[in-house]
Structures are given as structure tokens and as C-alpha cells.
Enzyme design. Structure first.
Site, PDB file in Angstrom:
ATOM      1  CB  CYS A  21      -9.676  -1.179  -9.283  1.00 37.43           C
ATOM      2  SG  CYS A  21     -10.450   0.406  -9.617  1.00 37.43           S
TER       3      CYS A  21
ATOM      4  CG  ASP B 259      -1.765   1.194   1.381  1.00 39.18           C
ATOM      5  OD1 ASP B 259      -2.391   1.586   0.377  1.00 39.18           O
ATOM      6  OD2 ASP B 259      -1.826   1.763   2.485  1.00 39.18           O
TER       7      ASP B 259
ATOM      8  CB  CYS C 103     -14.554   0.664  -9.090  1.00 45.79           C
ATOM      9  SG  CYS C 103     -13.462   0.905  -7.653  1.00 45.79           S
TER      10      CYS C 103
ATOM     11  CG  ASP D  79      -2.037   2.217   6.549  1.00 43.26           C
ATOM     12  OD1 ASP D  79      -2.521   1.839   5.464  1.00 43.26           O
ATOM     13  OD2 ASP D  79      -2.156   3.387   6.964  1.00 43.26           O
TER      14      ASP D  79
ATOM     15  CD  GLN E 168      -3.697   7.929  -3.875  1.00 46.40           C
ATOM     16  OE1 GLN E 168      -3.959   9.109  -3.671  1.00 46.40           O
ATOM     17  NE2 GLN E 168      -2.986   7.193  -3.029  1.00 46.40           N
TER      18      GLN E 168
ATOM     19  CB  SER F 255      -2.864  13.649   4.995  1.00 50.70           C
ATOM     20  OG  SER F 255      -3.683  14.782   5.257  1.00 50.70           O
ATOM     21  CG  ASP F 256      -7.370  11.560   8.991  1.00 49.80           C
ATOM     22  OD1 ASP F 256      -7.178  10.439   8.485  1.00 49.80           O
ATOM     23  OD2 ASP F 256      -7.351  11.770  10.220  1.00 49.80           O
TER      24      ASP F 256
ATOM     25  CG  ASP G 116      -1.420   7.661   0.575  1.00 58.41           C
ATOM     26  OD1 ASP G 116      -0.310   7.974   0.101  1.00 58.41           O
ATOM     27  OD2 ASP G 116      -2.494   7.945   0.015  1.00 58.41           O
TER      28      ASP G 116
END
Length: 196
Positions: free
Chosen positions: A103, A11, A101, A131, A56, A20-21, A13
Site C-alpha cells: 500500500c 496526497d 507492503c 508533491d 503515514q 514536516s521532516d 502532507d
């Protein structure tokens, strides 16, 4: 028939860089963990194929466009190559969760793309490192061995203690890579000794 490469899927992020939220909306906001960059390079130098699979949804939500993601991934590749390694594949899901989706993790579409691009029949010898629970679920669906790292949202995921029965847990990517390379070396040494 060629032997499938040893593959680690990461992964992004929270594993390779700070999460980051508020989403990572520009290259300036992208802050890689130096130890993660070195860990990826170490994996690569040790004969492992490295790929990245990242949700993303900020693209689908309209927070940034695909050119930002491509810019970040160009920088990531450059940092890893400078450290002496290589990332073979980077795939991402641009969709909003409401798009339903195939993916977006926890579905396995991104991992299937990596498998197909690398010409593999399965991912049974591969690792998925994330994470969040959805990273591990995507890995399990397609047969990967799974690792949770405590960086990013990992500590919170570990604290919930749900769905982690089949996962190994490490402090960060560097700790996992140190273990994996050591295990790999031990297996290779044993194999060499028994074949002598």
C-alpha cells in the site's frame, strides 16, 4: 453501466497541509493550507469526487498511533464540509518502508483501495495530485493523469526533474483546481454546443 465519477486523488502532507521532516505527530502540529481546503470544496461543488491517499509511516516507526491520524482526518473532513465540500474516501498506509507492503506509495495499493471502494473499473479518467515523485509513480502505475504541486516537497521534486515527463505542474492545489474546473467547464460547453 453507470458513468465513472470524475475523481481527483490527493496526497495529504505537502498538498493539503504543511509537511514536516519531523512528521506530523499530533493534531496541534497539523496545519492545513486554507487555499487547499477551499480548493477541495470547490472541486466537490463542481461535481468532482475527491479522495485522499497518504503514506503515514510515522505509525510504523512508532512516532504516533493511528488515533492521531484519525483525529487529523476527522478535522480535515470537518473543514472541507464547512467550506461546502466533501471528501469521499481517505486511505493511508501505516507501514514502515522496511515492511515492503503493497500500500505504500509508489506502489498503487492505496489507489486500488479507493478504486474498489468507489466501485470503479479503472482510474483512467482520474487525477493523482502530489508533491513527490512516489505520488506520481503510484498514479501512473494505475493509469491516473498526474499533477505535481510546488508546495511541500514539490519544488525540490521539480528541481530534480526526474520522472516528471507525464506530469503537469502547478504552484499549489488551488491553482490546479482553478485550471481543472475551467477546463471542465469548457469541455461541457463544447459538448452542449455540438449536441444542440
Amino acid at each position: 453501466m453507470p458513468i465513472a465519477p470524475k475523481l481527483v486523488i490527493l496526497d495529504r502532507d505537502g498538498v493539503i497541509n504543511q509537511d514536516s521532516d519531523q512528521y506530523i505527530k499530533s493534531l496541534d502540529e497539523w496545519a492545513p493550507y486554507p487555499s487547499a481546503i477551499d480548493a477541495i470544496a470547490r472541486l466537490s461543488r463542481s461535481g468532482w469526487t475527491v479522495a485522499v491517499a497518504t503514506n503515514q509511516s510515522g505509525i510504523g516507526r512508532g512516532y504516533f498511533n493511528e488515533s492521531v491520524v484519525e483525529e487529523i482526518h476527522t478535522r480535515l473532513n470537518a473543514l472541507v464540509e464547512h467550506a461546502g465540500g466533501k471528501i469521499e474516501q481517505i486511505v493511508y498506509c501505516p507501514h514502515d518502508p522496511a515492511d515492503n507492503c503493497q500500500c505504500r506509495k509508489p506502489k498503487a495499493g492505496l489507489l486500488e483501495t479507493i478504486r474498489d471502494r468507489l466501485g470503479l473499473s479503472d482510474l483512467a479518467r482520474s487525477w493523482m495530485v502530489g508533491d513527490s515523485l512516489r505520488d506520481l509513480q503510484a498514479g501512473e502505475v494505475i493509469g491516473c493523469r498526474c499533477v505535481l504541486v510546488r508546495t511541500g516537497k514539490g519544488s525540490d521534486t521539480e528541481a530534480k526533474n526526474q520522472g516528471l515527463e507525464n506530469a503537469m505542474v502547478f504552484d499549489d492545489l488551488a491553482a490546479f483546481v482553478a485550471w481543472l474546473v475551467s477546463e471542465d467547464a469548457a469541455i461541457s460547453s463544447t459538448t452542449a454546443s455540438s449536441g444542440a
